[in-house]
Design a protein around this motif. Structure first.
Motif, mmCIF file in Angstrom:
data_model
loop_
_atom_site.group_PDB
_atom_site.id
_atom_site.type_symbol
_atom_site.label_atom_id
_atom_site.label_comp_id
_atom_site.label_asym_id
_atom_site.label_seq_id
_atom_site.Cartn_x
_atom_site.Cartn_y
_atom_site.Cartn_z
ATOM 1 N N GLU A 66 18.788 -6.136 -18.128
ATOM 2 C CA GLU A 66 17.425 -5.647 -18.332
ATOM 3 C C GLU A 66 17.303 -4.176 -17.935
ATOM 4 O OE1 GLU A 66 12.883 -6.454 -16.631
ATOM 5 O OE2 GLU A 66 14.477 -7.914 -16.247
ATOM 6 N N ILE A 67 17.882 -3.835 -16.798
ATOM 7 C CA ILE A 67 17.807 -2.446 -16.320
ATOM 8 C C ILE A 67 18.590 -1.524 -17.244
ATOM 9 C CG2 ILE A 67 18.381 -0.886 -14.420
ATOM 10 C CD1 ILE A 67 18.069 -3.350 -12.546
ATOM 11 N N GLY A 68 19.758 -1.970 -17.681
ATOM 12 C CA GLY A 68 20.566 -1.159 -18.583
ATOM 13 C C GLY A 68 19.854 -0.868 -19.889
ATOM 14 N N LYS A 69 19.225 -1.874 -20.457
ATOM 15 C CA LYS A 69 18.513 -1.687 -21.714
ATOM 16 C C LYS A 69 17.325 -0.742 -21.541
ATOM 17 C CE LYS A 69 19.707 -6.108 -23.900
ATOM 18 N NZ LYS A 69 19.186 -7.425 -24.342
ATOM 19 N N LYS A 70 16.673 -0.826 -20.399
ATOM 20 C CA LYS A 70 15.474 -0.025 -20.156
ATOM 21 C C LYS A 70 15.789 1.426 -19.836
ATOM 22 C CE LYS A 70 13.011 -0.594 -16.329
ATOM 23 N NZ LYS A 70 12.003 -1.049 -15.328
ATOM 24 N N THR A 71 16.867 1.654 -19.101
ATOM 25 C CA THR A 71 17.127 2.987 -18.569
ATOM 26 C C THR A 71 18.268 3.729 -19.259
ATOM 27 O OG1 THR A 71 18.718 2.217 -16.905
ATOM 28 C CG2 THR A 71 16.373 2.197 -16.296
ATOM 29 N N GLY A 72 19.096 3.004 -20.010
ATOM 30 C CA GLY A 72 20.258 3.635 -20.613
ATOM 31 C C GLY A 72 21.413 3.818 -19.655
ATOM 32 N N ALA A 73 21.357 3.173 -18.487
ATOM 33 C CA ALA A 73 22.413 3.307 -17.485
ATOM 34 C C ALA A 73 23.744 2.816 -18.027
ATOM 35 C CB ALA A 73 22.051 2.512 -16.230
ATOM 36 N N LYS A 74 24.807 3.526 -17.688
ATOM 37 C CA LYS A 74 26.136 3.092 -18.081
ATOM 38 C C LYS A 74 26.652 2.033 -17.116
ATOM 39 C CE LYS A 74 27.704 7.065 -20.716
ATOM 40 N NZ LYS A 74 28.848 7.983 -20.969
ATOM 41 N N LEU A 75 27.422 1.101 -17.654
ATOM 42 C CA LEU A 75 27.969 -0.001 -16.875
ATOM 43 C C LEU A 75 29.344 0.375 -16.329
ATOM 44 C CD1 LEU A 75 27.784 -3.018 -15.982
ATOM 45 C CD2 LEU A 75 28.925 -3.589 -18.141
ATOM 46 N N VAL A 76 29.507 0.261 -15.011
ATOM 47 C CA VAL A 76 30.789 0.516 -14.352
ATOM 48 C C VAL A 76 31.322 -0.815 -13.851
ATOM 49 C CG1 VAL A 76 31.973 1.754 -12.502
ATOM 50 C CG2 VAL A 76 30.025 2.817 -13.677
ATOM 51 N N ALA A 77 32.410 -1.277 -14.454
ATOM 52 C CA ALA A 77 32.974 -2.580 -14.095
ATOM 53 C C ALA A 77 34.422 -2.623 -14.572
ATOM 54 C CB ALA A 77 32.173 -3.707 -14.750
#
Length: 248
Positions: A66-77
């Motif tokens: 949800e946060i990624g979709k809203k903010t455009g944050a990149k996923l680090v994993a």
């Protein structure tokens, strides 16, 4: 000189604001049972640069999609976890590219050198549930995260792990300023083994996490403090309140 801000959301969720003003989230389960203002905080999050995940269990992936979709944050994993979180849970694949995807022993340089992230071992499991009725889908190996901030501290988030002696090797490459360590027992280290882990890593400051969220997580900061004292640990214990922000 700008400082680093650290906020604890409960369980293993943290927000870090770097000296350069970048916003990082680790295992962002904001709507957990012990964070009364979690929904409000989730709604207020607008600028997030990176979301870092230690493993695939729902109390760690939390509100990441949800946060990624809203903010455009990149996923680090790590590679396997990133693949499952995008393909099964719907994290935007364009925000989970090779620049923010690594694996154990690998180090990523991110945000124009604002920080590095190294994936280190954690003894646990990692799987993702598409919904409450689905079978778990393997998400590869769990990890801890060593985050080195430019002009800021080096932070070691243990993820969910049992105690293992090679935790001592984490500090070979970077002096750990802040160790975010699980103490809840049952699914992770309890106070006794967590104190042993702190003795090996020898951070400047230790912050307990992953306790008190559910009845099964019986480890307490008080018991952890006593175990640290028994071992003569030199690390400063800082017990954070859920929702609290400290400057480091």
């Amino acid at each position: 000189m700008a400082q680093t801000q650290l906020t604890w959301y409960g369980q293993s969720g943290f927000k870090i604001v770097t000296p350069g003003g970048k916003v990082l989230l680790i295992d962002p389960w904001l709507t957990n049972p012990v964070f009364a203002k979690g929904k409000d905080e989730l709604a207020a999050l607008k600028d997030v640069d990176l979301i870092l995940l230690s493993h695939g269990h729902s109390d760690h992936v939390g509100n990441a999609v949800e946060i990624g979709k809203k903010t455009g944050a990149k996923l680090v994993a790590n590679f396997d976890l990133s693949a499952v979180v995008t393909s099964v849970l719907g994290y935007p694949s364009e925000q989970a590219g090779s620049d923010t995807t690594g694996h154990i022993g690998g180090q990523l340089t991110l945000l124009d050198g604002e920080l590095t992230v190294c994936f280190v071992p954690a003894w646990h499991g990692s799987s993702v549930l598409e919904d409450e009725n689905s079978a778990p889908i393997d998400a590869g190996m769990p990890t801890g995260l060593v985050i080195c901030l430019r002009n800021g501290p080096t932070i070691y988030h243990t993820g969910d792990t049992g105690f293992f002696s090679d935790m001592a090797r984490v500090a070979d490459y970077n002096k750990i300023d802040i160790m975010l360590v699980c103490i809840g027992d049952h699914f992770t280290m309890g106070p006794i083994r967590a104190a042993d882990a702190v003795r090996l890593v020898d951070p400047k400051t230790v912050v307990p996490m992953h306790y008190g969220t559910f009845p099964a997580l019986t480890g307490t900061p008080e018991a952890f403090s006593e175990e640290l004292k028994k071992r003569g640990a030199k690390s400063e214990l800082h017990v954070m309140n859920v929702g609290e922000t400290i400057t480091i």
